[in-house]
Scaffold this active site. Structure first.
Site, mmCIF file in Angstrom:
data_model
loop_
_atom_site.group_PDB
_atom_site.id
_atom_site.type_symbol
_atom_site.label_atom_id
_atom_site.label_comp_id
_atom_site.label_asym_id
_atom_site.label_seq_id
_atom_site.Cartn_x
_atom_site.Cartn_y
_atom_site.Cartn_z
ATOM 1 C CB CYS A 1 53.850 67.642 53.474
ATOM 2 S SG CYS A 1 55.122 66.715 52.673
ATOM 3 C CG HIS B 1 58.816 70.371 48.266
ATOM 4 N ND1 HIS B 1 57.568 69.913 48.634
ATOM 5 C CD2 HIS B 1 58.607 71.550 47.631
ATOM 6 C CE1 HIS B 1 56.650 70.780 48.236
ATOM 7 N NE2 HIS B 1 57.244 71.779 47.620
HETATM 8 C C1 CIR Z 1 52.122 69.138 45.854
HETATM 9 O O1 CIR Z 1 52.501 68.645 44.786
HETATM 10 O O2 CIR Z 1 52.272 70.322 46.128
HETATM 11 C C2 CIR Z 1 51.441 68.239 46.859
HETATM 12 N N1 CIR Z 1 50.729 67.204 46.157
HETATM 13 C C3 CIR Z 1 52.436 67.634 47.821
HETATM 14 C C4 CIR Z 1 53.089 68.639 48.715
HETATM 15 C C5 CIR Z 1 54.058 68.024 49.666
HETATM 16 N N2 CIR Z 1 54.586 69.014 50.550
HETATM 17 C C6 CIR Z 1 55.793 68.980 51.102
HETATM 18 O O3 CIR Z 1 56.611 68.126 50.765
HETATM 19 N N3 CIR Z 1 56.117 69.943 51.947
#
Ligand code: CIR
Length: 263
Positions: A255, A168
């Site tokens: 996150c 991201h």
């Molecule tokens: C994913 O790959 O979607 C999750 N394992 C990690 C999401 C992390 N979210 C974020 O950076 N906002």
């Protein structure tokens, strides 16, 4: 008081036992639920230390990545917008979040286009604009739809690029105060932070770029002494939170919460 760093509320969701099946770019080991829960508890206690109300939602076993609530919504002072995560296994998480935001906000909008995808991790809200990084999870149609929804709320949106191989946009940057961004040099080299004060992430500590400014504190992952010292020298009040288990799933400080002041 700056709306991009000061919040009365946060929403978190407890990690589910299915977290072991969470998405990851590279498999560096299975996350340990007990340790992740302990880190999560410390994270929530730190948010509360600032005086904020933290709403803890129950685990959702059907969605292994549902602890990463940030990706489900964009919370602005004027209203909330429900996202459409680009990871197919995560699409349903947004609908699970919607009723909680509707209970708190007068205005809740939604990204609805069948071809539109946006994840909250690709969105950095600053005092003057909303930066959205195009990525493997966030596409042009999603960004265009988000721009249409945020314009009437009085926000300018600027499309930027998430570096290749980075999950991201905010994996590689954070807002430290109204004027200051912490960023990896592989991201800031694109020039996307022109006009902001920039603090560079020291070499080999790229995994420390995802922090959050939450009221008077900066929450950062444990284990990055060069970044910690740089932030301390710049005068920030730091709290280091264990992130070893979320890091196995490419997750970090931002996150784990939605941060907002409901209206
Ligand atoms: C994913 O790959 O979607 C999750 N394992 C990690 C999401 C992390 N979210 C974020 O950076 N906002």
């Amino acid at each position: 008081m700056s709306f991009s760093t000061h919040f009365t509320h946060a929403i978190t969701r407890r990690p589910a036992a299915s977290i072991t099946k969470g998405l990851r770019a590279v498999d560096i080991g299975t996350p340990d639920l007990g340790l992740m829960q302990a880190h999560h508890d410390a994270y929530i206690a730190t948010l509360r230390e600032t005086g904020a109300t933290v709403i803890e939602l129950p685990p959702l076993d059907a969605y292994p990545d549902s602890v990463f609530v940030e990706d489900t919504a964009l919370c602005l002072p004027q209203g909330a917008i429900i996202m459409r995560p680009g990871a197919p296994s995560r699409l349903g998480e947004a609908a699970e979040m919607a009723p909680h935001l509707r209970a708190l906000y007068g205005q809740v909008l939604e990204i609805t286009g069948p071809e539109s995808f946006v994840e909250g991790g690709d969105i950095l809200v600053t005092e003057r604009e909303i930066l959205v990084g195009r990525s493997a999870r966030t596409n042009a149609a999603g960004i265009a739809e988000l721009a249409r929804l945020t314009a009437p709320l009085g926000h300018k949106l600027r499309e930027v690029h998430t570096p290749p191989g980075v999950l991201h946009f905010k994996t590689d940057c954070s807002l430290l105060d109204a004027e200051t961004v912490l960023s990896t040099t592989r991201l800031s080299a694109s020039g996307c932070f022109q006009g902001y004060r920039l603090i560079d992430i020291p070499d080999s500590e790229e995994a420390a770029a995802n922090t959050i400014r939450f009221n008077d504190l900066v929450l950062m992952p444990q284990g990055f002494p060069k970044t910690r010292d740089r932030l301390l020298a710049a005068g920030y009040d730091i709290r280091e939170i264990g992130n070893s288990e979320c890091a196995k799933l490419d997750g970090g400080m931002s996150c784990l919460s939605l941060r907002f002041t409901p209206k």
